[in-house]
Design a protein around this motif. Structure first.
Motif, PDB file in Angstrom:
ATOM      1  N   ALA A   1      14.925 -32.446 -44.417  1.00 50.88           N
ATOM      2  CA  ALA A   1      13.867 -31.789 -43.641  1.00 50.88           C
ATOM      3  C   ALA A   1      12.812 -32.784 -43.178  1.00 50.88           C
TER       4      ALA A   1
ATOM      5  N   TRP B   1      12.042 -33.378 -39.322  1.00 52.99           N
ATOM      6  CA  TRP B   1      10.698 -33.085 -38.802  1.00 52.99           C
ATOM      7  C   TRP B   1      10.226 -34.218 -37.894  1.00 52.99           C
TER       8      TRP B   1
ATOM      9  N   SER C   1       9.116 -27.927 -35.270  1.00 52.57           N
ATOM     10  CA  SER C   1       8.613 -28.805 -36.329  1.00 52.57           C
ATOM     11  C   SER C   1       7.936 -27.996 -37.432  1.00 52.57           C
TER      12      SER C   1
ATOM     13  N   ILE D   1      10.652 -26.522 -39.649  1.00 50.84           N
ATOM     14  CA  ILE D   1      11.206 -27.554 -40.532  1.00 50.84           C
ATOM     15  C   ILE D   1      10.206 -27.901 -41.632  1.00 50.84           C
TER      16      ILE D   1
END
Length: 286
Positions: free
Chosen positions: A109, A113, A125, A128
């Protein structure tokens, strides 16, 4: 008898093999996240640095640039955890086995991101970031359920995740504020400074909970670091600056209260344990 021993041997070999791959997966997740974080600003990715993108959004829940140097501390924490969990003696550690999948998810993640942020997928974003936050909350909860077994575990396992979770908590608030602004929502009629002050208040309450319930110095210190940075960056905006400074002060005071209280509880628990009569050996005769 021989068949049973062979079955046990095969089971142990399979367990060791899966545990080895777990250790490798942790290292791979770290390399993935670390590489993307470095390339993000070294290239920079998509021709813009992480800070350049943040500066395009006139939101107030953003600290001064020097505050982001905390990533250096987080990277050191990643490396410490990787070294700690990589040894052969730690291969079948139940706690390390339980947190590894969640750490690997956090590494994935984290790297994704960076990609979403640098390619201007602001809403994605945030999604995430929430995955990253959730994975770290799970890791933190598993660690909190089992106090450090040694000083090494405290420094290489528990503290790094306290600092990491705290910074991702701050980053989630900042990411959410930026995302809402990018969608045209500026605070339901509230001014930018007022909305930032509300978010600082939310962050203060969150960190106070960790201070009071866990006396977690690493977690609370990160919020103090971030709030002082917000105060410095937005000194010309009194509502934001003073709210951040007051929040930082409250957090420092909370640690001055919670740390002695926790130490007293630990001493009381230790005294109570030592006062218990020793268990008498039970002899069974046939």
């Amino acid at each position: 008898m021989t068949t049973n021993m062979q079955g046990v041997s095969h089971t142990e070999a399979g367990s060791n093999s899966s545990s080895l791959w777990r250790q490798v997966g942790v290292v791979a997740a770290t390399i993935f996240a670390l590489t993307l974080n470095i390339l993000a600003n070294a290239l920079p990715l998509n021709g813009q640095s992480t800070g350049d993108i943040s500066d395009r959004f006139p939101v107030y829940f953003v600290p001064a640039g020097y505050v982001f140097s905390i990533w250096g501390v987080i990277y050191i924490g990643w490396i410490a955890y990787n070294i700690y969990q990589a040894g052969a003696r730690k291969r079948n550690d139940p706690l390390l086995r339980s947190i590894a999948p969640w750490y690997m998810l956090s590494g994935l993640a984290n790297g994704l991101w960076i990609v979403a942020w640098h390619y201007n997928y602001v809403v994605l974003s945030l999604g995430i970031m929430l995955v990253l936050l959730t994975s770290l909350i799970v890791v933190y909860a598993k660690l909190a359920a089992q106090p450090p077994v040694s000083r090494m575990a405290a420094w290489a396992l528990h503290l790094p995740f306290s600092v990491y979770l705290a910074w991702v908590s701050v980053a989630t608030i900042a990411n959410a504020t930026t995302t809402f602004y990018s969608l045209g929502w500026t605070g339901a009629g509230n001014s930018g400074p007022l909305w930032a002050a509300i978010m600082i208040g939310v962050g203060t309450l969150l960190a106070l909970a960790f201070s009071w319930l866990r006396a977690d110095v690493g977690y609370v210190a990160v919020f103090v670091w971030a709030f002082v940075g917000i105060y410095i960056k937005h000194a010309a905006t009194p509502l934001v600056a003073w709210t951040a400074l007051i929040g930082a002060g409250l957090l420092v005071l909370s640690l001055l209260v919670s740390l002695p209280r926790r130490a007293a509880q630990q001493r009381a628990n230790a005294a109570g344990a030592s006062a218990l009569p020793p268990k008498r050996a039970q002899v069974q005769s046939r």
